[in-house]
Design a protein around this motif. Structure first.
Motif, PDB file in Angstrom:
ATOM      1  N   GLY A 172       4.612   5.874   6.238  1.00  0.00           N
ATOM      2  CA  GLY A 172       3.862   6.469   7.335  1.00  0.00           C
ATOM      3  C   GLY A 172       2.565   7.094   6.869  1.00  0.00           C
ATOM      4  O   GLY A 172       1.519   6.982   7.525  1.00  0.00           O
ATOM      5  N   GLU A 173       2.601   7.756   5.712  1.00  0.00           N
ATOM      6  CA  GLU A 173       1.386   8.374   5.154  1.00  0.00           C
ATOM      7  C   GLU A 173       0.374   7.304   4.741  1.00  0.00           C
ATOM      8  O   GLU A 173      -0.841   7.479   4.937  1.00  0.00           O
ATOM      9  N   LEU A 174       0.870   6.208   4.193  1.00  0.00           N
ATOM     10  CA  LEU A 174      -0.036   5.120   3.815  1.00  0.00           C
ATOM     11  C   LEU A 174      -0.652   4.469   5.050  1.00  0.00           C
ATOM     12  O   LEU A 174      -1.828   4.080   5.035  1.00  0.00           O
ATOM     13  N   ILE A 175       0.126   4.365   6.106  1.00  0.00           N
ATOM     14  CA  ILE A 175      -0.388   3.782   7.351  1.00  0.00           C
ATOM     15  C   ILE A 175      -1.477   4.672   7.941  1.00  0.00           C
ATOM     16  O   ILE A 175      -2.494   4.188   8.450  1.00  0.00           O
ATOM     17  N   ASP A 176      -1.287   5.985   7.873  1.00  0.00           N
ATOM     18  CA  ASP A 176      -2.291   6.918   8.407  1.00  0.00           C
ATOM     19  C   ASP A 176      -3.646   6.753   7.725  1.00  0.00           C
ATOM     20  O   ASP A 176      -4.692   7.030   8.321  1.00  0.00           O
ATOM     21  N   ALA A 177      -3.632   6.324   6.464  1.00  0.00           N
ATOM     22  CA  ALA A 177      -4.880   6.164   5.703  1.00  0.00           C
ATOM     23  C   ALA A 177      -5.405   4.733   5.762  1.00  0.00           C
ATOM     24  O   ALA A 177      -6.400   4.408   5.106  1.00  0.00           O
ATOM     25  N   LEU A 178      -4.757   3.898   6.559  1.00  0.00           N
ATOM     26  CA  LEU A 178      -5.108   2.473   6.615  1.00  0.00           C
ATOM     27  C   LEU A 178      -6.151   2.214   7.705  1.00  0.00           C
ATOM     28  O   LEU A 178      -5.994   2.670   8.841  1.00  0.00           O
ATOM     29  N   PHE A 179      -7.203   1.458   7.349  1.00  0.00           N
ATOM     30  CA  PHE A 179      -8.254   1.152   8.317  1.00  0.00           C
ATOM     31  C   PHE A 179      -8.535  -0.342   8.443  1.00  0.00           C
ATOM     32  O   PHE A 179      -9.332  -0.756   9.280  1.00  0.00           O
ATOM     33  N   LEU A 187       1.053  -2.264   0.243  1.00  0.00           N
ATOM     34  CA  LEU A 187       1.676  -1.014   0.684  1.00  0.00           C
ATOM     35  C   LEU A 187       2.929  -0.707  -0.138  1.00  0.00           C
ATOM     36  O   LEU A 187       3.180   0.443  -0.504  1.00  0.00           O
ATOM     37  N   VAL A 188       3.685  -1.749  -0.423  1.00  0.00           N
ATOM     38  CA  VAL A 188       4.910  -1.567  -1.209  1.00  0.00           C
ATOM     39  C   VAL A 188       4.573  -1.040  -2.599  1.00  0.00           C
ATOM     40  O   VAL A 188       5.213  -0.105  -3.109  1.00  0.00           O
ATOM     41  N   GLN A 189       3.573  -1.628  -3.237  1.00  0.00           N
ATOM     42  CA  GLN A 189       3.192  -1.191  -4.581  1.00  0.00           C
ATOM     43  C   GLN A 189       2.665   0.247  -4.579  1.00  0.00           C
ATOM     44  O   GLN A 189       2.998   1.046  -5.460  1.00  0.00           O
ATOM     45  N   LYS A 190       1.849   0.592  -3.596  1.00  0.00           N
ATOM     46  CA  LYS A 190       1.301   1.941  -3.528  1.00  0.00           C
ATOM     47  C   LYS A 190       2.390   2.983  -3.267  1.00  0.00           C
ATOM     48  O   LYS A 190       2.278   4.134  -3.693  1.00  0.00           O
ATOM     49  N   PHE A 198       9.573  -2.075   1.617  1.00  0.00           N
ATOM     50  CA  PHE A 198       9.478  -3.285   2.441  1.00  0.00           C
ATOM     51  C   PHE A 198      10.263  -3.104   3.728  1.00  0.00           C
ATOM     52  O   PHE A 198       9.794  -3.451   4.813  1.00  0.00           O
ATOM     53  N   ARG A 199      11.460  -2.553   3.627  1.00  0.00           N
ATOM     54  CA  ARG A 199      12.265  -2.323   4.826  1.00  0.00           C
ATOM     55  C   ARG A 199      11.573  -1.319   5.748  1.00  0.00           C
ATOM     56  O   ARG A 199      11.606  -1.464   6.973  1.00  0.00           O
ATOM     57  N   ALA A 200      10.943  -0.297   5.159  1.00  0.00           N
ATOM     58  CA  ALA A 200      10.236   0.704   5.960  1.00  0.00           C
ATOM     59  C   ALA A 200       9.037   0.082   6.677  1.00  0.00           C
ATOM     60  O   ALA A 200       8.759   0.401   7.837  1.00  0.00           O
ATOM     61  N   VAL A 201       8.309  -0.799   5.981  1.00  0.00           N
ATOM     62  CA  VAL A 201       7.181  -1.492   6.606  1.00  0.00           C
ATOM     63  C   VAL A 201       7.673  -2.353   7.759  1.00  0.00           C
ATOM     64  O   VAL A 201       7.062  -2.392   8.837  1.00  0.00           O
ATOM     65  N   PHE A 202       8.772  -3.031   7.553  1.00  0.00           N
ATOM     66  CA  PHE A 202       9.356  -3.883   8.594  1.00  0.00           C
ATOM     67  C   PHE A 202       9.652  -3.045   9.835  1.00  0.00           C
ATOM     68  O   PHE A 202       9.317  -3.427  10.961  1.00  0.00           O
TER      69      PHE A 202
END
Length: 231
Positions: A172-179, A187-190, A198-202
């Motif tokens: 969720g934090e990575l998504i907030d910083a995504l543009f 995202l998985v690596q970061k 991966f499951r969280a992204v899904f």
């Protein structure tokens, strides 16, 4: 004091709420069930299906971000057919959405729809729907179900059964910083969370936090972009 929710004991899913139970096997049906936890309910329960088509439709409905609840084999409704005869019909599912809209779903093979002229019957059923039962009806055949979408929806349902708030929070934090759009693998690596990420992204894709092409197999190489549901 340990509460019911806090212990680690296995809890079996609640049984189906279906108004009709098919025999486990017959010449016409092969009964199965899908485990589901809808936004309206804070527990897992069984949703039965009498065919592979019904199961696929169930999975696709459960994957819809706007779904609030899903009922299998709801109570039958009465209608007057084209010959003036009083008849009854039981829908396969009744979907309730977060905006309060309700859709009664009939699942049938396309060949049977044409052979029985079921669209005409469904029109009569829709005309005579009792007040409050559903706002509209939907007919789902194999022509409306994309096999890749079904496979993705099946994976989603499995990943939902493995909740992981920590991984969801990191993603969720990575998504907030995504543009801009990025491959899921980035995202998985970061995240440093591996397969958990991966499951969280899904889950985030189907929650509307990320956009992805659901008609392609969602994998580490899939591209995702910020979604409208991003908080």
């Amino acid at each position: 004091m340990t509460t019911y929710e806090d212990d680690d004991f296995y809890r079996p899913p609640f049984p189906t709420v279906a108004g009709l139970m098919y025999p486990a096997r017959s010449k016409l049906t092969v009964r199965g069930f899908t485990l589901a936890m809808t936004p309206a309910e804070n527990y897992w329960r069984q949703i039965i299906s009498a065919s592979q088509g019904e199961r696929e439709t169930c999975l696709l409905a459960l994957a819809m971000p706007s779904l609030w609840n899903l009922f299998d084999q709801p109570k039958p409704v009465s209608f007057v057919d084209e010959n003036g005869r009083q008849r009854t019909h039981r829908f396969d599912y009744l979907a309730e959405f977060k905006n309060g809209h309700k859709v009664a779903i009939a699942v049938k093979p396309a060949e049977r729809v044409e052979r029985l002229n079921f669209k005409k019957t469904l029109k009569a059923i829709k005309r005579d729907l009792p007040f409050g039962f559903a706002d509209t009806v939907a007919l789902v055949t194999e022509r409306e179900r994309n096999k890749v979408e079904v496979r993705n929806a099946e994976l989603l349902n499995f990943f939902r059964r493995c909740p992981d708030q920590d991984a969801d929070s990191v993603i969720g934090e990575l998504i907030d910083a995504l543009f801009d759009e990025v491959p899921i693998n980035e995202l998985v690596q970061k995240s440093g969370q591996g397969a958990r990420a991966f499951r969280a992204v899904f889950r985030a894709i189907y929650a509307g936090q990320l956009c992805a092409n659901k008609r392609e197999h969602i994998s580490l190489n899939s591209l995702v972009a910020p979604g409208k549901g991003r908080v």
